[in-house]
Enzyme design. Structure first.
Site, short mmCIF file in Angstrom:
data_model
loop_
_atom_site.label_atom_id
_atom_site.label_comp_id
_atom_site.label_asym_id
_atom_site.label_seq_id
_atom_site.Cartn_x
_atom_site.Cartn_y
_atom_site.Cartn_z
N ASN A 143 -1.93 3.00 7.84
CA ASN A 143 -2.95 1.92 7.82
C ASN A 143 -4.36 2.47 7.56
OD1 ASN A 143 -4.27 -0.66 10.04
ND2 ASN A 143 -3.76 -0.84 7.90
N CYS A 199 1.68 -0.40 5.82
CA CYS A 199 2.04 0.91 5.26
C CYS A 199 2.36 1.84 6.43
CB CYS A 199 0.94 1.45 4.35
SG CYS A 199 -0.66 1.70 5.14
N ASP A 224 2.73 6.86 -1.79
CA ASP A 224 1.84 7.27 -0.70
C ASP A 224 0.85 8.30 -1.26
OD1 ASP A 224 0.63 8.35 1.51
OD2 ASP A 224 2.49 8.58 2.66
N CYS A 266 -4.79 4.14 4.11
CA CYS A 266 -4.90 4.26 2.64
C CYS A 266 -4.46 2.97 1.93
CB CYS A 266 -4.04 5.42 2.12
SG CYS A 266 -4.57 7.04 2.71
N ARG A 267 -3.16 2.69 1.90
CA ARG A 267 -2.65 1.60 1.05
C ARG A 267 -2.86 0.20 1.62
NH1 ARG A 267 3.19 4.14 0.75
NH2 ARG A 267 2.47 4.72 2.82
N SER A 268 -2.42 -0.04 2.86
CA SER A 268 -2.48 -1.43 3.34
C SER A 268 -3.90 -1.95 3.58
CB SER A 268 -1.58 -1.66 4.57
OG SER A 268 -1.96 -0.89 5.66
P1 4NP Z 1 -1.03 5.09 4.27
O1 4NP Z 1 -1.14 6.66 3.97
O2 4NP Z 1 0.34 4.89 4.89
O3 4NP Z 1 -1.12 4.47 2.92
O4 4NP Z 1 -2.16 4.75 5.20
C1 4NP Z 1 -0.89 7.65 4.90
C2 4NP Z 1 -1.84 7.93 5.86
C3 4NP Z 1 -1.60 8.94 6.79
C4 4NP Z 1 -0.41 9.66 6.74
C5 4NP Z 1 0.54 9.36 5.79
C6 4NP Z 1 0.30 8.36 4.86
N1 4NP Z 1 -0.19 10.71 7.68
O5 4NP Z 1 0.88 11.36 7.60
O6 4NP Z 1 -1.04 10.95 8.57
#
Ligand code: 4NP
Length: 170
Positions: free
Chosen positions: A22, A19, A136, A24-26
């Site tokens: 790294n 993602c 997201d 939240c989703r992955s």
């Molecule tokens: P992820 O979510 O890609 O599912 O881990 C996010 C985590 C952090 C951010 C964006 C999406 N950020 O902009 O810091």
């Protein structure tokens, strides 16, 4: 008759979930998939890990909202964020991007002839209704995390069936 991709008696198939951050989703995809692999008694056949295309959160544990949501479903996320590297493209058999932006980022990093191993998670979602992105949840509310959980849970279950068939795992 054996499948051309039979993995019997071979090293585990290595799957990388990717993602943006790294956190939240992955890592959630990794934790859910590990549970599904265990339930299917395929721990010796399938290995998975996760990473992010960005370096924003390298070294951090999972987002607290993602971890709490997973815990509500009886799943513990054990992961420290790390960035996806070109080496991962060589080491992993399958790369599963959470959304189109992550997908395009990975494509831009690597040789076109390796694209065969790169997928979008929702290609395996039986209820995708044409949507290709795992949304997201980072800037949204708690409800977003539950939606992500449900998308990942059903997509990963379907993806595991695909791996079992494709690599003749059972
Ligand atoms: P992820 O979510 O890609 O599912 O881990 C996010 C985590 C952090 C951010 C964006 C999406 N950020 O902009 O810091």
């Amino acid at each position: 008759m054996q499948s051309k991709k039979s993995h019997l008696n071979k090293r585990p198939i290595k799957v990388m979930f990717v993602c943006l951050g790294n956190i939240c989703r992955s890592p959630l995809a990794e934790a859910i998939f590990k549970k599904q692999i265990q339930q299917a008694d395929l721990m010796d056949s399938v290995f998975c890990d996760s990473s992010g295309v960005s370096s924003y959160h390298v070294g951090s544990g999972p987002d607290k909202r993602s971890a709490a949501n997973a815990r509500n479903h009886g799943i513990e996320i054990v992961h420290k964020a790390r960035q996806f590297t070109i080496q991962d493209f060589k080491e992993f058999d399958q790369i599963i991007a959470m959304d189109s932006s992550n997908f395009e980022h990975i494509v831009s990093m690597e040789n076109k002839d390796q694209e065969f191993k790169l997928f979008r998670m929702r290609e395996f979602d039986p209820k995708s209704n044409g949507k290709l992105d795992v949304p997201d949840p980072y800037f949204g509310g708690e409800g977003g995390f539950e939606e992500v959980f449900q998308i990942l849970d059903r997509s990963l279950s379907n993806y595991l069936d695909y791996l079992i068939e494709e690599y003749h795992l059972k």
